[in-house]
Design a protein around this motif. Sequence first.
Motif, mmCIF file in Angstrom:
data_model
loop_
_atom_site.group_PDB
_atom_site.id
_atom_site.type_symbol
_atom_site.label_atom_id
_atom_site.label_comp_id
_atom_site.label_asym_id
_atom_site.label_seq_id
_atom_site.Cartn_x
_atom_site.Cartn_y
_atom_site.Cartn_z
ATOM 1 N N ALA A 421 -39.210 9.030 22.025
ATOM 2 C CA ALA A 421 -40.000 8.593 22.974
ATOM 3 C C ALA A 421 -39.897 6.819 22.854
ATOM 4 O O ALA A 421 -39.715 6.199 23.982
ATOM 5 C CB ALA A 421 -41.242 8.948 23.407
ATOM 6 N N GLU A 422 -40.056 6.398 21.518
ATOM 7 C CA GLU A 422 -40.223 5.007 21.416
ATOM 8 C C GLU A 422 -38.853 4.439 21.671
ATOM 9 O O GLU A 422 -38.689 3.364 22.227
ATOM 10 C CB GLU A 422 -40.783 4.765 20.046
ATOM 11 C CG GLU A 422 -40.541 3.387 19.585
ATOM 12 C CD GLU A 422 -41.254 3.137 18.167
ATOM 13 O OE1 GLU A 422 -41.288 1.925 17.733
ATOM 14 O OE2 GLU A 422 -41.140 4.340 17.440
ATOM 15 N N PHE A 470 -29.399 -4.941 22.065
ATOM 16 C CA PHE A 470 -30.759 -5.082 22.755
ATOM 17 C C PHE A 470 -31.931 -4.252 22.174
ATOM 18 O O PHE A 470 -33.187 -4.731 21.953
ATOM 19 C CB PHE A 470 -30.496 -4.547 24.146
ATOM 20 C CG PHE A 470 -31.869 -4.534 25.029
ATOM 21 C CD1 PHE A 470 -32.141 -5.871 25.664
ATOM 22 C CD2 PHE A 470 -32.533 -3.415 25.268
ATOM 23 C CE1 PHE A 470 -33.118 -5.921 26.813
ATOM 24 C CE2 PHE A 470 -33.541 -3.792 26.257
ATOM 25 C CZ PHE A 470 -33.744 -4.904 26.848
ATOM 26 N N VAL A 471 -31.665 -3.106 21.749
ATOM 27 C CA VAL A 471 -32.945 -1.943 21.053
ATOM 28 C C VAL A 471 -33.121 -2.381 19.881
ATOM 29 O O VAL A 471 -34.333 -2.554 19.533
ATOM 30 C CB VAL A 471 -32.205 -0.586 21.272
ATOM 31 C CG1 VAL A 471 -33.169 0.227 20.747
ATOM 32 C CG2 VAL A 471 -31.965 -0.276 22.759
ATOM 33 N N ILE A 475 -36.886 -2.919 18.238
ATOM 34 C CA ILE A 475 -37.439 -1.799 17.370
ATOM 35 C C ILE A 475 -36.810 -1.504 16.231
ATOM 36 O O ILE A 475 -37.072 -0.751 15.266
ATOM 37 C CB ILE A 475 -37.448 -0.554 18.245
ATOM 38 C CG1 ILE A 475 -36.243 0.219 18.670
ATOM 39 C CG2 ILE A 475 -38.543 -0.598 19.357
ATOM 40 C CD1 ILE A 475 -36.320 1.573 19.249
ATOM 41 N N GLY A 476 -35.897 -2.479 15.862
ATOM 42 C CA GLY A 476 -35.164 -2.445 14.544
ATOM 43 C C GLY A 476 -34.037 -1.506 14.420
ATOM 44 O O GLY A 476 -33.796 -0.500 15.266
ATOM 45 N N SER A 477 -33.167 -1.850 13.449
ATOM 46 C CA SER A 477 -32.009 -1.197 13.175
ATOM 47 C C SER A 477 -32.014 0.648 12.827
ATOM 48 O O SER A 477 -31.188 1.238 13.308
ATOM 49 C CB SER A 477 -31.046 -1.957 12.196
ATOM 50 O OG SER A 477 -31.791 -1.795 10.864
ATOM 51 N N VAL A 478 -33.074 0.838 12.312
ATOM 52 C CA VAL A 478 -33.296 2.344 11.726
ATOM 53 C C VAL A 478 -33.482 2.926 13.245
ATOM 54 O O VAL A 478 -32.679 4.167 13.306
ATOM 55 C CB VAL A 478 -34.256 2.532 10.916
ATOM 56 C CG1 VAL A 478 -34.643 4.039 10.650
ATOM 57 C CG2 VAL A 478 -34.270 1.780 9.442
ATOM 58 N N LYS A 479 -34.318 2.714 13.975
ATOM 59 C CA LYS A 479 -34.477 3.214 15.327
ATOM 60 C C LYS A 479 -33.544 3.062 16.401
ATOM 61 O O LYS A 479 -33.438 4.033 17.390
ATOM 62 C CB LYS A 479 -35.867 2.922 15.787
ATOM 63 C CG LYS A 479 -37.055 3.090 14.943
ATOM 64 C CD LYS A 479 -38.442 2.570 15.379
ATOM 65 C CE LYS A 479 -39.589 3.037 14.095
ATOM 66 N NZ LYS A 479 -40.996 2.480 14.855
ATOM 67 N N ALA A 480 -32.724 2.049 16.392
ATOM 68 C CA ALA A 480 -31.867 1.729 17.309
ATOM 69 C C ALA A 480 -30.724 2.945 17.433
ATOM 70 O O ALA A 480 -30.267 3.496 16.446
ATOM 71 C CB ALA A 480 -31.195 0.529 17.036
#
Length: 510
Positions: A421-422, A470-471, A475-480
Amino acid sequence: MSLFFYLEKGASLDPMAPCLTFGGVSLSYGEVRALAERVARALRRSGVEPGTKVGILSANDPTAFACVFGIARAGAVWCPINPRNAAGENAELLDLFDCTTLIFQPGFDELVGRIAPQLPKLTTLVRLGAGDETAPGFEDWLDAARDDPAAEAAPPGDVVALVGTGGTTGRPKGVMLTGRNLEVMSAITLMSYPFDGRPVYLAQAPLTHAAGVLCFPILARGGEIVIMAEPDAGRFLELIERHRVTHTFLPPTLIYLVLDHEALDTTDLSSLQCFWYGAAPMSTARLAEALDRIGPMAQLFGQSEAPMMISTMAPAEHRRPDGTVHTGRLSSAGRPSPLVEVGILGENGEPVPRGDRGEICVRGPLVMAGYYRDPEATAEASAHGWHHTGDIGFLDEEGYLHLVDRAKDMVITGGFNVYSAEVEQAVMAHDAVRDCAVIGLPDAKWGERVTAVVQLRPGAGLDPAELIAFVKARIGSVKAPKQVEVWPELPRSTLGKVLKADIRSTLAGR
């Protein structure tokens, strides 16, 4: 409390007031009540007794919805059957529910003719219209019981409705909803949202689901229910203006269509007191747009097993005292409802500290009686004395509930838990994206790689590398996402929920 009570309550306020309106024609409360009494007599003549299961297979239709109250008047159990389901799924539900009677709308003759021979327990078919070789017509069926004595009000049973689960996670189950469940849901609705004067409710979403149960609190206040047969954003806006609609409900996918409609900004929406949204995550960027262009948006969060009102967020809570949008709350599902206890539990059923993530669990009189003929699933869902929603979330410092994922959809990448969801909210903040689904796919390096499947706004283009950057910035590279797919449409259930299992299957098949 019988579902018939809501109709009786509205009729006691004014039997001549419009109750169900469809295609510009209204049935008064007195007329709907009289029709429900006739349906109850006909059901009794057909062998329906208190506790018998009666299915309704119909698109949004005033006569079909009036039958709900006839079923309740006879003390039977209402089984809403979604006409958009596949034939096999509806046959499975009717069999699971032990339905003896099916009232169906013309247009579904082929479907009924195909599944009825597979259902020996289904002994009575009634066609809403003229009869044919499949079933007697509705009026003929009612007239056959015309001289029968009025159905005596059966004592309210524990179960008033059997509802099929969404079917996004495997075989559907039958949720047993009691009169108390829907009474509590209605009470929460009336105490949590604005109701000034006699409401006018516009039902565009299917009456077999959320849009239908929201009718009960409307009826208790003597309100008018304006019914749409099928989704149409232009018609929806036209009816709000024509009928001075005060309340309505749409899932996010339909709200996006309204936001993109050319007539939105020239339609008079000043009558709206409460525009409910829910049933799926909504882009916070589009929600902020809706607050400015539509007005009194109001969130609700629930599920079939705890209908509609686990948490609520009234229109006023979306804004700060100075009138600006309270952006920090837009990603939440509101606060836990007044008559519901919400707990965030860890794997062993223990509460986690405020702000930590865990499974959203609820208890109280909103929670179902269990799954019909499925004690194992009931026991699993009610472990540790709580109903387990299957959603992962947390409570913030203000007590607002945030949903971050389905328990089965969490992505574990490089040893980190990533909640879809994030990531989806970050993706949908991009101007080109209309909707998005994030899943995990097997990856030799990361274990699972975060994968985003996006649906673009009409006429928009998108470079996947640009979206990933953009992402990352948000929210950072781990979550992108490590992978971005652009699809013309996301696969959805008949209720409009994105089918992530289908997305995984398609991508895995490549």
